[in-house]
Design a protein around this motif. Structure first.
Motif, PDB file in Angstrom:
ATOM      1  N   ALA A 184     -25.354-107.910  13.664  1.00  8.25           N
ATOM      2  CA  ALA A 184     -26.219-106.884  13.068  1.00  8.25           C
ATOM      3  C   ALA A 184     -25.983-105.573  13.806  1.00  8.25           C
ATOM      4  O   ALA A 184     -25.902-105.545  15.036  1.00  8.25           O
ATOM      5  N   TRP A 185     -25.858-104.501  13.066  1.00  7.62           N
ATOM      6  CA  TRP A 185     -25.672-103.198  13.686  1.00  7.62           C
ATOM      7  C   TRP A 185     -26.976-102.727  14.314  1.00  7.62           C
ATOM      8  O   TRP A 185     -28.057-102.923  13.762  1.00  7.62           O
ATOM      9  N   VAL A 186     -26.861-102.092  15.461  1.00  4.20           N
ATOM     10  CA  VAL A 186     -28.015-101.584  16.181  1.00  4.20           C
ATOM     11  C   VAL A 186     -28.353-100.201  15.624  1.00  4.20           C
ATOM     12  O   VAL A 186     -27.508 -99.303  15.611  1.00  4.20           O
ATOM     13  N   LEU A 187     -29.570-100.056  15.148  1.00  2.00           N
ATOM     14  CA  LEU A 187     -30.042 -98.790  14.609  1.00  2.00           C
ATOM     15  C   LEU A 187     -31.078 -98.209  15.552  1.00  2.00           C
ATOM     16  O   LEU A 187     -31.810 -98.940  16.212  1.00  2.00           O
TER      17      LEU A 187
ATOM     18  N   THR B  59     -40.648 -93.401   9.176  1.00  2.00           N
ATOM     19  CA  THR B  59     -39.620 -93.664  10.176  1.00  2.00           C
ATOM     20  C   THR B  59     -38.244 -93.470   9.558  1.00  2.00           C
ATOM     21  O   THR B  59     -38.066 -93.617   8.343  1.00  2.00           O
ATOM     22  N   LYS B  60     -37.297 -93.156  10.389  1.00  2.00           N
ATOM     23  CA  LYS B  60     -35.895 -93.012   9.994  1.00  2.00           C
ATOM     24  C   LYS B  60     -35.075 -93.936  10.870  1.00  2.00           C
ATOM     25  O   LYS B  60     -35.274 -94.004  12.088  1.00  2.00           O
ATOM     26  N   HIS B  61     -34.146 -94.640  10.256  1.00  2.00           N
ATOM     27  CA  HIS B  61     -33.270 -95.559  10.977  1.00  2.00           C
ATOM     28  C   HIS B  61     -31.857 -94.978  10.943  1.00  2.00           C
ATOM     29  O   HIS B  61     -31.274 -94.811   9.872  1.00  2.00           O
ATOM     30  N   ILE B  62     -31.338 -94.694  12.134  1.00  2.00           N
ATOM     31  CA  ILE B  62     -30.068 -93.993  12.283  1.00  2.00           C
ATOM     32  C   ILE B  62     -29.029 -94.910  12.925  1.00  2.00           C
ATOM     33  O   ILE B  62     -29.310 -95.598  13.907  1.00  2.00           O
ATOM     34  N   LEU B  63     -27.827 -94.875  12.367  1.00  2.00           N
ATOM     35  CA  LEU B  63     -26.677 -95.561  12.948  1.00  2.00           C
ATOM     36  C   LEU B  63     -25.838 -94.509  13.651  1.00  2.00           C
ATOM     37  O   LEU B  63     -25.524 -93.472  13.062  1.00  2.00           O
ATOM     38  N   TYR B  64     -25.493 -94.766  14.895  1.00  2.00           N
ATOM     39  CA  TYR B  64     -24.621 -93.859  15.622  1.00  2.00           C
ATOM     40  C   TYR B  64     -23.201 -94.411  15.603  1.00  2.00           C
ATOM     41  O   TYR B  64     -22.986 -95.602  15.867  1.00  2.00           O
ATOM     42  N   ALA B  65     -22.234 -93.534  15.304  1.00  2.00           N
ATOM     43  CA  ALA B  65     -20.821 -93.893  15.286  1.00  2.00           C
ATOM     44  C   ALA B  65     -20.108 -93.009  16.307  1.00  2.00           C
ATOM     45  O   ALA B  65     -20.093 -91.782  16.183  1.00  2.00           O
ATOM     46  N   PHE B  66     -19.545 -93.640  17.325  1.00  2.00           N
ATOM     47  CA  PHE B  66     -18.944 -92.933  18.450  1.00  2.00           C
ATOM     48  C   PHE B  66     -17.427 -92.906  18.323  1.00  2.00           C
ATOM     49  O   PHE B  66     -16.819 -93.898  17.900  1.00  2.00           O
ATOM     50  N   PRO B  67     -16.787 -91.801  18.750  1.00  2.00           N
ATOM     51  CA  PRO B  67     -15.332 -91.705  18.609  1.00  2.00           C
ATOM     52  C   PRO B  67     -14.555 -92.572  19.603  1.00  2.00           C
ATOM     53  O   PRO B  67     -13.439 -92.996  19.302  1.00  2.00           O
ATOM     54  N   THR B  68     -15.130 -92.839  20.765  1.00  2.00           N
ATOM     55  CA  THR B  68     -14.437 -93.652  21.772  1.00  2.00           C
ATOM     56  C   THR B  68     -15.415 -94.637  22.405  1.00  2.00           C
ATOM     57  O   THR B  68     -16.626 -94.425  22.376  1.00  2.00           O
TER      58      THR B  68
ATOM     59  N   ASP C 245     -31.033 -95.174   7.148  1.00  2.00           N
ATOM     60  CA  ASP C 245     -31.299 -93.935   6.405  1.00  2.00           C
ATOM     61  C   ASP C 245     -30.132 -92.965   6.502  1.00  2.00           C
ATOM     62  O   ASP C 245     -29.866 -92.219   5.562  1.00  2.00           O
ATOM     63  N   SER C 246     -29.460 -92.962   7.644  1.00  2.00           N
ATOM     64  CA  SER C 246     -28.300 -92.096   7.796  1.00  2.00           C
ATOM     65  C   SER C 246     -27.478 -92.556   8.992  1.00  2.00           C
ATOM     66  O   SER C 246     -27.920 -93.385   9.789  1.00  2.00           O
ATOM     67  N   ALA C 247     -26.274 -91.988   9.061  1.00  3.19           N
ATOM     68  CA  ALA C 247     -25.399 -92.245  10.201  1.00  3.19           C
ATOM     69  C   ALA C 247     -25.027 -90.903  10.801  1.00  3.19           C
ATOM     70  O   ALA C 247     -24.880 -89.913  10.077  1.00  3.19           O
ATOM     71  N   ILE C 248     -24.881 -90.900  12.094  1.00  2.00           N
ATOM     72  CA  ILE C 248     -24.394 -89.715  12.775  1.00  2.00           C
ATOM     73  C   ILE C 248     -23.042 -90.072  13.372  1.00  2.00           C
ATOM     74  O   ILE C 248     -22.926 -90.998  14.174  1.00  2.00           O
ATOM     75  N   PHE C 249     -22.024 -89.339  12.917  1.00  5.15           N
ATOM     76  CA  PHE C 249     -20.660 -89.536  13.372  1.00  5.15           C
ATOM     77  C   PHE C 249     -20.363 -88.463  14.425  1.00  5.15           C
ATOM     78  O   PHE C 249     -20.351 -87.273  14.108  1.00  5.15           O
ATOM     79  N   PHE C 250     -20.158 -88.897  15.656  1.00  6.84           N
ATOM     80  CA  PHE C 250     -19.765 -87.971  16.711  1.00  6.84           C
ATOM     81  C   PHE C 250     -18.255 -87.797  16.617  1.00  6.84           C
ATOM     82  O   PHE C 250     -17.512 -88.774  16.611  1.00  6.84           O
ATOM     83  N   GLU C 251     -17.810 -86.552  16.508  1.00  7.25           N
ATOM     84  CA  GLU C 251     -16.404 -86.289  16.256  1.00  7.25           C
ATOM     85  C   GLU C 251     -15.591 -85.968  17.508  1.00  7.25           C
ATOM     86  O   GLU C 251     -14.437 -86.317  17.596  1.00  7.25           O
TER      87      GLU C 251
ATOM     88  N   GLU D 157     -23.323 -82.915  19.359  1.00  2.00           N
ATOM     89  CA  GLU D 157     -23.058 -82.472  17.994  1.00  2.00           C
ATOM     90  C   GLU D 157     -22.391 -83.600  17.223  1.00  2.00           C
ATOM     91  O   GLU D 157     -21.433 -84.197  17.689  1.00  2.00           O
ATOM     92  N   GLY D 158     -22.896 -83.848  16.054  1.00  2.00           N
ATOM     93  CA  GLY D 158     -22.306 -84.859  15.197  1.00  2.00           C
ATOM     94  C   GLY D 158     -22.529 -84.491  13.748  1.00  2.00           C
ATOM     95  O   GLY D 158     -23.254 -83.554  13.425  1.00  2.00           O
ATOM     96  N   ILE D 159     -21.896 -85.230  12.883  1.00  2.00           N
ATOM     97  CA  ILE D 159     -22.054 -85.026  11.449  1.00  2.00           C
ATOM     98  C   ILE D 159     -23.005 -86.099  10.934  1.00  2.00           C
ATOM     99  O   ILE D 159     -22.739 -87.292  11.091  1.00  2.00           O
ATOM    100  N   GLN D 160     -24.102 -85.652  10.340  1.00  2.00           N
ATOM    101  CA  GLN D 160     -25.062 -86.606   9.789  1.00  2.00           C
ATOM    102  C   GLN D 160     -24.744 -86.836   8.321  1.00  2.00           C
ATOM    103  O   GLN D 160     -24.571 -85.906   7.548  1.00  2.00           O
ATOM    104  N   LEU D 161     -24.656 -88.094   7.958  1.00  2.00           N
ATOM    105  CA  LEU D 161     -24.436 -88.489   6.573  1.00  2.00           C
ATOM    106  C   LEU D 161     -25.627 -89.311   6.120  1.00  2.00           C
ATOM    107  O   LEU D 161     -25.885 -90.389   6.670  1.00  2.00           O
ATOM    108  N   ARG D 162     -26.346 -88.783   5.165  1.00  2.00           N
ATOM    109  CA  ARG D 162     -27.510 -89.509   4.651  1.00  2.00           C
ATOM    110  C   ARG D 162     -27.041 -90.601   3.686  1.00  2.00           C
ATOM    111  O   ARG D 162     -26.168 -90.375   2.851  1.00  2.00           O
ATOM    112  N   ARG D 163     -27.630 -91.763   3.815  1.00  2.00           N
ATOM    113  CA  ARG D 163     -27.294 -92.895   2.957  1.00  2.00           C
ATOM    114  C   ARG D 163     -27.524 -92.542   1.488  1.00  2.00           C
ATOM    115  O   ARG D 163     -26.718 -92.886   0.623  1.00  2.00           O
ATOM    116  N   GLU D 164     -28.605 -91.847   1.202  1.00  2.00           N
ATOM    117  CA  GLU D 164     -28.930 -91.477  -0.168  1.00  2.00           C
ATOM    118  C   GLU D 164     -27.826 -90.610  -0.786  1.00  2.00           C
ATOM    119  O   GLU D 164     -27.438 -90.815  -1.938  1.00  2.00           O
ATOM    120  N   ASP D 165     -27.287 -89.667  -0.015  1.00  2.00           N
ATOM    121  CA  ASP D 165     -26.202 -88.821  -0.520  1.00  2.00           C
ATOM    122  C   ASP D 165     -24.953 -89.645  -0.796  1.00  2.00           C
ATOM    123  O   ASP D 165     -24.279 -89.458  -1.812  1.00  2.00           O
TER     124      ASP D 165
END
Length: 162
Positions: free
Chosen positions: A52-55, A67-76, A113-119, A126-134
């Motif tokens: 299970a992914w940690v949110l 509440t908002k549940h966010i997934l963090y995506a790290f580059p390294t 609810d969304s993911a934040i991709f750290f580039e 700073e990261g790019i937030q992508l909302r699941r709804e979009d």
């Protein structure tokens, strides 16, 4: 693995019920479009031993029921270890995940609810937030364009059809 290979892996691993691979092919351009706007072919996400992914959950202090549940995506992998103490938990690990697979899972997971991709490696402010709804709306538009509705069996024709 490039984006086309990632998409092909998603299609190949989809259950072969006749419709899911066809749906995967219909949404592949949407996943590829979004993935091409991100900088990395894969990101590290935190996952529990039961896969299970940690949110991270945020709540509005003025409206705690929101509440908002966010997934963090790290580059390294190093970014994961410097950002979070979660890895101190023996039940949690950081795993590399192809970017298109993250996007596909976001569409399917109703708990995020969304993911934040750290580039930028080393920059976790700073990261790019992508909302699941979009993302869902984009995928839905591709499904409507390239995925026909299921055929009704001949015995299910409504009696009042003109």
């Amino acid at each position: 693995m490039d984006l086309d290979q990632q998409i092909q892996l998603l299609i190949d691993s989809a259950p072969n019920d006749g419709r899911i691979p066809q749906a995967m092919q219909a949404i592949a351009p949407a996943l590829k479009l979004v993935a091409s706007q991100l900088e990395h072919p894969q990101y590290y996400v935190l996952q529990t031993l039961d896969e299970a992914w940690v949110l991270t959950t945020f709540s509005n202090p003025e409206q705690p029921q929101e509440t908002k549940h966010i997934l963090y995506a790290f580059p390294t992998l190093q970014d994961v270890t410097t950002q979070t103490s979660t890895l101190e938990d023996p039940e949690v690990m950081a795993i590399p995940v192809p970017v298109t697979h993250i996007l596909f899972q976001m569409v399917a997971m109703d708990t995020v609810d969304s993911a934040i991709f750290f580039e930028t490696p080393g920059n976790l402010t700073e990261g790019i937030q992508l909302r699941r709804e979009d993302l869902q709306n984009l995928v839905q538009s591709y499904l409507e364009q390239g995925f026909p509705p299921p055929q009704s069996p001949p015995g299910n024709i409504p009696p009042n059809i003109a």
